[in-house]
Design a protein around this motif. Structure first.
Motif, PDB file in Angstrom:
ATOM      1  N   GLY A 297       0.804  -1.154   0.132  1.00  0.00           N
ATOM      2  CA  GLY A 297       0.007  -0.190   0.002  1.00  0.00           C
ATOM      3  C   GLY A 297       0.763   1.330  -0.041  1.00  0.00           C
ATOM      4  N   VAL A 298       1.791   1.197   0.995  1.00  0.00           N
ATOM      5  CA  VAL A 298       2.596   2.448   1.087  1.00  0.00           C
ATOM      6  C   VAL A 298       3.589   2.581  -0.084  1.00  0.00           C
ATOM      7  CG1 VAL A 298       4.441   3.726   2.393  1.00  0.00           C
ATOM      8  CG2 VAL A 298       2.379   2.648   3.575  1.00  0.00           C
ATOM      9  N   GLY A 299       4.112   1.560  -0.742  1.00  0.00           N
ATOM     10  CA  GLY A 299       4.981   1.460  -1.879  1.00  0.00           C
ATOM     11  C   GLY A 299       4.339   1.729  -3.005  1.00  0.00           C
ATOM     12  N   GLY A 300       3.107   1.434  -3.194  1.00  0.00           N
ATOM     13  CA  GLY A 300       2.274   1.601  -4.504  1.00  0.00           C
ATOM     14  C   GLY A 300       1.383   3.014  -4.436  1.00  0.00           C
ATOM     15  N   GLY A 301       0.449   2.785  -3.736  1.00  0.00           N
ATOM     16  CA  GLY A 301      -0.596   3.919  -3.472  1.00  0.00           C
ATOM     17  C   GLY A 301      -0.006   5.204  -2.898  1.00  0.00           C
ATOM     18  N   GLY A 302       0.820   4.992  -2.003  1.00  0.00           N
ATOM     19  CA  GLY A 302       1.534   6.014  -0.812  1.00  0.00           C
ATOM     20  C   GLY A 302       2.549   6.769  -1.936  1.00  0.00           C
ATOM     21  N   LEU A 303       3.176   6.208  -2.525  1.00  0.00           N
ATOM     22  CA  LEU A 303       3.988   6.964  -3.503  1.00  0.00           C
ATOM     23  C   LEU A 303       3.229   7.867  -4.577  1.00  0.00           C
ATOM     24  CD1 LEU A 303       6.870   4.488  -4.657  1.00  0.00           C
ATOM     25  CD2 LEU A 303       6.854   6.079  -2.778  1.00  0.00           C
ATOM     26  N   ARG A 304       2.132   7.265  -5.148  1.00  0.00           N
ATOM     27  CA  ARG A 304       1.268   8.153  -5.976  1.00  0.00           C
ATOM     28  C   ARG A 304       0.681   9.311  -5.238  1.00  0.00           C
ATOM     29  NH1 ARG A 304      -0.126   3.124  -7.904  1.00  0.00           N
ATOM     30  NH2 ARG A 304      -2.142   3.120  -6.691  1.00  0.00           N
ATOM     31  N   TYR A 305       0.209   8.969  -3.919  1.00  0.00           N
ATOM     32  CA  TYR A 305      -0.256   9.916  -2.784  1.00  0.00           C
ATOM     33  C   TYR A 305       0.817  11.023  -3.050  1.00  0.00           C
ATOM     34  CZ  TYR A 305      -1.627  12.354   1.339  1.00  0.00           C
ATOM     35  OH  TYR A 305      -2.028  12.943   2.354  1.00  0.00           O
ATOM     36  N   ALA A 306       1.949  10.726  -2.509  1.00  0.00           N
ATOM     37  CA  ALA A 306       2.997  11.698  -2.115  1.00  0.00           C
ATOM     38  C   ALA A 306       3.376  12.540  -3.345  1.00  0.00           C
ATOM     39  CB  ALA A 306       4.218  11.081  -1.554  1.00  0.00           C
ATOM     40  N   VAL A 307       3.599  12.019  -4.643  1.00  0.00           N
ATOM     41  CA  VAL A 307       3.975  12.768  -5.740  1.00  0.00           C
ATOM     42  C   VAL A 307       2.545  13.644  -6.470  1.00  0.00           C
ATOM     43  CG1 VAL A 307       4.358  12.416  -8.208  1.00  0.00           C
ATOM     44  CG2 VAL A 307       5.683  11.010  -6.537  1.00  0.00           C
ATOM     45  N   THR A 308       1.312  13.231  -6.297  1.00  0.00           N
ATOM     46  CA  THR A 308       0.197  13.711  -6.835  1.00  0.00           C
ATOM     47  C   THR A 308      -0.177  15.053  -5.931  1.00  0.00           C
ATOM     48  OG1 THR A 308      -0.292  11.766  -7.578  1.00  0.00           O
ATOM     49  CG2 THR A 308      -2.097  13.376  -7.586  1.00  0.00           C
ATOM     50  N   LEU A 309      -0.031  14.596  -4.483  1.00  0.00           N
ATOM     51  CA  LEU A 309      -0.557  15.645  -3.542  1.00  0.00           C
ATOM     52  C   LEU A 309       0.504  16.664  -3.789  1.00  0.00           C
ATOM     53  CD1 LEU A 309      -2.240  16.862  -1.308  1.00  0.00           C
ATOM     54  CD2 LEU A 309      -1.069  15.478   0.224  1.00  0.00           C
ATOM     55  N   GLY A 310       1.812  16.428  -3.802  1.00  0.00           N
ATOM     56  CA  GLY A 310       2.787  17.528  -4.127  1.00  0.00           C
ATOM     57  C   GLY A 310       2.448  18.284  -5.134  1.00  0.00           C
ATOM     58  N   ARG A 311       2.191  17.788  -6.411  1.00  0.00           N
ATOM     59  CA  ARG A 311       1.885  18.610  -7.427  1.00  0.00           C
ATOM     60  C   ARG A 311       0.687  19.438  -7.206  1.00  0.00           C
ATOM     61  NH1 ARG A 311       4.928  17.538 -11.562  1.00  0.00           N
ATOM     62  NH2 ARG A 311       3.542  18.601 -12.905  1.00  0.00           N
ATOM     63  N   ILE A 312      -0.439  19.055  -6.647  1.00  0.00           N
ATOM     64  CA  ILE A 312      -1.483  19.824  -6.322  1.00  0.00           C
ATOM     65  C   ILE A 312      -0.840  21.095  -5.515  1.00  0.00           C
ATOM     66  CG2 ILE A 312      -3.655  20.005  -5.067  1.00  0.00           C
ATOM     67  CD1 ILE A 312      -4.223  17.157  -6.134  1.00  0.00           C
ATOM     68  N   LEU A 313      -0.257  20.763  -4.456  1.00  0.00           N
ATOM     69  CA  LEU A 313       0.178  21.881  -3.598  1.00  0.00           C
ATOM     70  C   LEU A 313       1.201  22.968  -4.085  1.00  0.00           C
ATOM     71  CD1 LEU A 313       0.881  19.777  -0.251  1.00  0.00           C
ATOM     72  CD2 LEU A 313      -1.112  20.884  -0.791  1.00  0.00           C
ATOM     73  N   ARG A 314       1.933  22.459  -5.096  1.00  0.00           N
ATOM     74  CA  ARG A 314       2.734  23.421  -5.803  1.00  0.00           C
ATOM     75  C   ARG A 314       1.833  24.354  -6.601  1.00  0.00           C
ATOM     76  NH1 ARG A 314       6.285  18.848  -6.049  1.00  0.00           N
ATOM     77  NH2 ARG A 314       5.656  18.253  -8.039  1.00  0.00           N
ATOM     78  N   THR A 315       0.881  23.753  -7.502  1.00  0.00           N
ATOM     79  CA  THR A 315       0.067  24.413  -8.344  1.00  0.00           C
ATOM     80  C   THR A 315      -0.949  25.171  -7.975  1.00  0.00           C
ATOM     81  OG1 THR A 315      -1.019  22.370  -9.108  1.00  0.00           O
ATOM     82  CG2 THR A 315       1.170  22.829 -10.376  1.00  0.00           C
ATOM     83  N   SER A 316      -1.471  24.647  -6.802  1.00  0.00           N
ATOM     84  CA  SER A 316      -2.658  25.423  -6.374  1.00  0.00           C
ATOM     85  C   SER A 316      -2.126  25.904  -4.843  1.00  0.00           C
ATOM     86  CB  SER A 316      -3.777  24.564  -6.250  1.00  0.00           C
ATOM     87  OG  SER A 316      -3.990  24.011  -7.280  1.00  0.00           O
ATOM     88  N   PRO A 317      -1.663  26.742  -4.636  1.00  0.00           N
ATOM     89  CA  PRO A 317      -1.627  27.382  -3.178  1.00  0.00           C
ATOM     90  C   PRO A 317      -2.535  27.929  -2.651  1.00  0.00           C
ATOM     91  CG  PRO A 317      -0.837  29.058  -5.042  1.00  0.00           C
ATOM     92  CD  PRO A 317      -1.388  27.900  -5.555  1.00  0.00           C
ATOM     93  N   PRO A 318      -2.175  27.845  -1.334  1.00  0.00           N
ATOM     94  CA  PRO A 318      -3.420  28.426  -0.289  1.00  0.00           C
ATOM     95  C   PRO A 318      -3.948  29.638  -0.665  1.00  0.00           C
ATOM     96  CG  PRO A 318      -1.433  28.164   0.828  1.00  0.00           C
ATOM     97  CD  PRO A 318      -1.211  27.461  -0.504  1.00  0.00           C
ATOM     98  N   PRO A 319      -5.165  30.098   0.008  1.00  0.00           N
ATOM     99  CA  PRO A 319      -5.408  31.560  -0.206  1.00  0.00           C
ATOM    100  C   PRO A 319      -4.580  32.579   0.328  1.00  0.00           C
ATOM    101  CG  PRO A 319      -7.494  29.874   0.225  1.00  0.00           C
ATOM    102  CD  PRO A 319      -6.061  29.349   0.391  1.00  0.00           C
ATOM    103  N   GLY A 320      -4.304  33.574  -0.093  1.00  0.00           N
ATOM    104  CA  GLY A 320      -3.563  34.624   0.465  1.00  0.00           C
ATOM    105  C   GLY A 320      -4.527  35.708   0.626  1.00  0.00           C
ATOM    106  N   PRO A 321      -3.812  36.821   1.479  1.00  0.00           N
ATOM    107  CA  PRO A 321      -4.510  38.056   1.894  1.00  0.00           C
ATOM    108  C   PRO A 321      -4.988  38.786   0.683  1.00  0.00           C
ATOM    109  CG  PRO A 321      -2.343  38.618   2.144  1.00  0.00           C
ATOM    110  CD  PRO A 321      -2.243  36.945   1.557  1.00  0.00           C
ATOM    111  N   ASP A 322      -4.475  38.760  -0.411  1.00  0.00           N
ATOM    112  CA  ASP A 322      -5.213  39.695  -1.708  1.00  0.00           C
ATOM    113  C   ASP A 322      -5.993  38.789  -2.503  1.00  0.00           C
ATOM    114  OD1 ASP A 322      -3.328  41.610  -0.502  1.00  0.00           O
ATOM    115  OD2 ASP A 322      -1.543  40.913  -1.749  1.00  0.00           O
ATOM    116  N   ASP A 323      -6.456  37.767  -2.070  1.00  0.00           N
ATOM    117  CA  ASP A 323      -7.124  36.773  -2.928  1.00  0.00           C
ATOM    118  C   ASP A 323      -8.445  37.776  -3.319  1.00  0.00           C
ATOM    119  OD1 ASP A 323      -5.271  34.926  -3.372  1.00  0.00           O
ATOM    120  OD2 ASP A 323      -6.110  33.549  -1.892  1.00  0.00           O
TER     121      ASP A 323
END
Length: 605
Positions: A297-323
């Motif tokens: 589970g960790v070696g398969g889905g866990g790797l996909r989770y880490a990589v895919t979530l990392g890409r979402i976090l990089r391309t969709s930053p959290p709301p900022g004060p000027d949003d």
């Protein structure tokens, strides 16, 4: 996890749902009852029942095990219900983050719409949801199942618990040590796949330009390198599966081997046969499946989770004060950049092929239809375009303007009739020879990964920097060259707007050695002043210019206009066609009555 952002986001999601996790843990403890009691009940059934000749007693102990299994099965259903309360809110938060980020980028000053946000919302968020749920499930299962099995084993025979726990810990340590490399290779595989997709999509979108330029082998080679890179990443990732097998072998199968080899000695030390069998039950039905599940589970889905979530976090930053501030008003960009002092454009096609007065394009009884039973798009069209002439082609949408451009460029063969360029028949002429006669710039321009200079020199590799820069300034692309970082800047086609790609393609065509230039709505993503700059530059370039017009201003600038008026195209000057063609008058009236669109920054069109 692949990085601190992924770890922080994951722990924050778990902490925010402590109550749901508490319910999940409670039901998991009930679900683990068979793992806790299995070995002990089997040992009692063997020692106090079957080996003692008390079959009813042995069956009663096994009946207790069956009851524990039923209770655990009932708890499994509650486990999945509790899992949903942990996973689904996390999925909703990610979806909201992706949507918010896409809207913020599209509405901010100088922003642009990001079509990749659709893929993140519909695919990547669902990947994270599924893999996050799988991770919670397998890690929870391992902790409770393996913990229950070790606890039961310790109650049955403490020395056996120590002998089994040691290889289990070693197997887990091997797996944990290999995780960073697995994540890196998984990320490389995902990145290689995305680059392959972008490369193939760019090649397909620009296939007309590629064919027109005779660059099929080069583009196939570029895409082929992406395929090879992606295949290498897949093979490397597959080899990493050997480390998972090693972890399972050490942590799951070595304890079984230890028990089998030590069984005679343990019996001589006074341990009962039932206890040895119970220990094997704990290892084979508790520890081994739990370890297998968490490693896979960790070696398969866990790797996909880490990589895919990392890409979402990089391309969709959290709301900022000027949003929530309103977007700034669009800023117009100057339509043209004057060439630097002392530089002049020296295009390779300064003189028409064949000399003055020759025929650059000659269409003889040309007919074409899409399918044997379709209405003809062109029927028996005869037309001559003189060398050095500037012709605009206009007409309603779907009238056949782009089809005519494709026929002239030799991208599609006619059903009947012929096309000659500078006296050379298009039919049967090799692509590389056609590329020396004409250059086509389509509406969706092709830009490849590489430096800006390589893209601009695509059809004229020997052009020096001064010539390339002068051409860029002549077409109003000087600001774009500066913004991108100069001719040596590396381009990612996905980051360029449609207008920027058209400017790159226009400069490329301007530098081409071909005498005939065909602009097939190639400036439709530029504002009117910049479109005029591009067309005036091509008119001064020398050679012959055919423009599939996007605006009436393009027709007004041309020396001659071809209008698709019903089944029979008409050619003439702008004033002549106003008098002769009702279709042309309607087009002119429509164009002139439309309010000009608001100009936007070129780089963010």
């Amino acid at each position: 996890m692949s990085g601190p952002g992924v770890r922080r986001t994951t722990w924050a999601a778990l902490r925010a749902r402590r109550r749901a996790l508490g319910r999940l843990a409670g039901w998991s403890a009930v679900e683990a009852l068979p793992a806790l009691l299995g070995g002990m009940l089997v040992a009692r059934a063997v020692d106090r029942g079957f080996l003692a000749g008390q079959f009813d007693t042995g069956l009663a102990w096994l009946g207790g095990l069956a009851a524990a299994v039923l209770v655990g099965a009932a708890a499994t259903g509650q486990v999945y219900r509790s899992l949903g309360a942990v996973v689904e809110p996390f999925r909703d938060e990610l979806a909201a983050r992706v949507v918010h980020g896409a809207l913020r980028e599209a509405t901010r000053a100088g922003g642009r719409a990001d079509s990749a946000a659709v893929a993140r919302l519909t695919y990547q968020v669902e990947v994270v949801r599924d893999t996050f749920g799988g991770l919670v499930l397998v890690v929870r299962g391992f902790l409770f199942t393996a913990g229950a099995a070790l606890l039961g084993l310790f109650a049955l025979a403490p020395p056996l618990a120590a002998a089994v726990a040691a290889p289990l810990v070693v197997g887990l340590a091997v797996f944990a040590a290999s995780l960073p490399a697995m994540v890196a290779h998984q990320r490389a595989q995902v990145t290689a796949g995305e680059r392959l997709g972008r490369s193939a999509a760019s090649a397909l979108a620009g296939h007309r330009d590629v064919v027109a330029c005779g660059a099929r082998e080069r583009v196939v080679s570029d895409v082929g390198r992406r395929v090879t890179t992606q295949a290498d990443a897949e093979r490397t990732l597959a080899r990493m599966a050997a480390l998972r097998s090693l972890s399972l072998g050490v942590g799951g199968w070595l304890p079984v081997l230890v028990l089998l080899l030590a069984a005679p000695w343990l019996v001589r030390q006074g341990l009962s046969a039932g206890a040895v069998l119970g220990a094997l039950v704990y290892v084979t039905t508790g520890l081994q499946p739990a370890l297998h599940a968490v490693v896979q589970g960790v070696g398969g889905g866990g790797l996909r989770y880490a990589v895919t979530l990392g890409r979402i976090l990089r391309t969709s930053p959290p709301p900022g004060p000027d949003d929530h501030s309103p977007p700034a008003s669009p800023v117009a960009v100057a339509p043209a950049d004057p060439p630097p002092a002392g530089t002049g454009v020296a295009p390779h096609a300064a003189a028409p092929v064949g000399g003055a007065g020759s025929r650059a394009v000659e269409l003889r009884a040309l007919s074409f239809r899409y399918g044997p039973h379709a209405r003809p798009v062109l029927a028996d069209l005869t037309l001559t375009v003189a060398a050095g002439e500037h012709l605009a082609v206009v007409g309603p949408s779907g009238a056949g303007k782009s089809t005519l451009a494709a026929l002239v460029a030799g991208l599609v063969p006619p059903d009947s009739g012929s096309v000659h360029l500078a006296g050379v028949p298009v039919a049967g002429t090799p692509p590389d020879a056609l590329a020396r006669l004409r250059v086509l710039v389509p509406q969706e321009a092709y830009v490849r990964t590489g430096s800006l200079g390589d893209n601009l020199r695509y059809l004229c590799p020997d052009a020096d920097d001064a010539t390339v820069l002068a051409a860029a300034h002549a077409l109003g692309a000087g600001a774009l060259v500066t913004r991108l970082g100069g001719l040596d800047a590396e381009l990612d086609p996905a980051t360029l707007s449609a207008g920027e790609r058209q400017l790159v393609a226009a400069v490329r065509a301007y530098l081409a050695p071909a005498s005939l230039v065909i602009l097939d709505e190639a400036t439709c993503h530029l504002d009117p002043p910049l479109e005029a700059t591009v067309e005036h530059a091509f008119a001064r370039r020398g050679g012959t210019l055919v423009v599939i017009a996007h605006r009436i201003s393009s027709a007004a600038r041309a020396r001659r206009v071809l209008v698709f008026d019903g089944d029979r195209p008409l050619a003439g000057t702008h004033d002549d066609l106003l008098a002769r063609s009702s279709t042309y008058r309607e087009l002119v009236g429509h164009w002139e009555d439309v309010t000009p669109p608001t100009r936007v920054p070129l780089g963010r069109a």
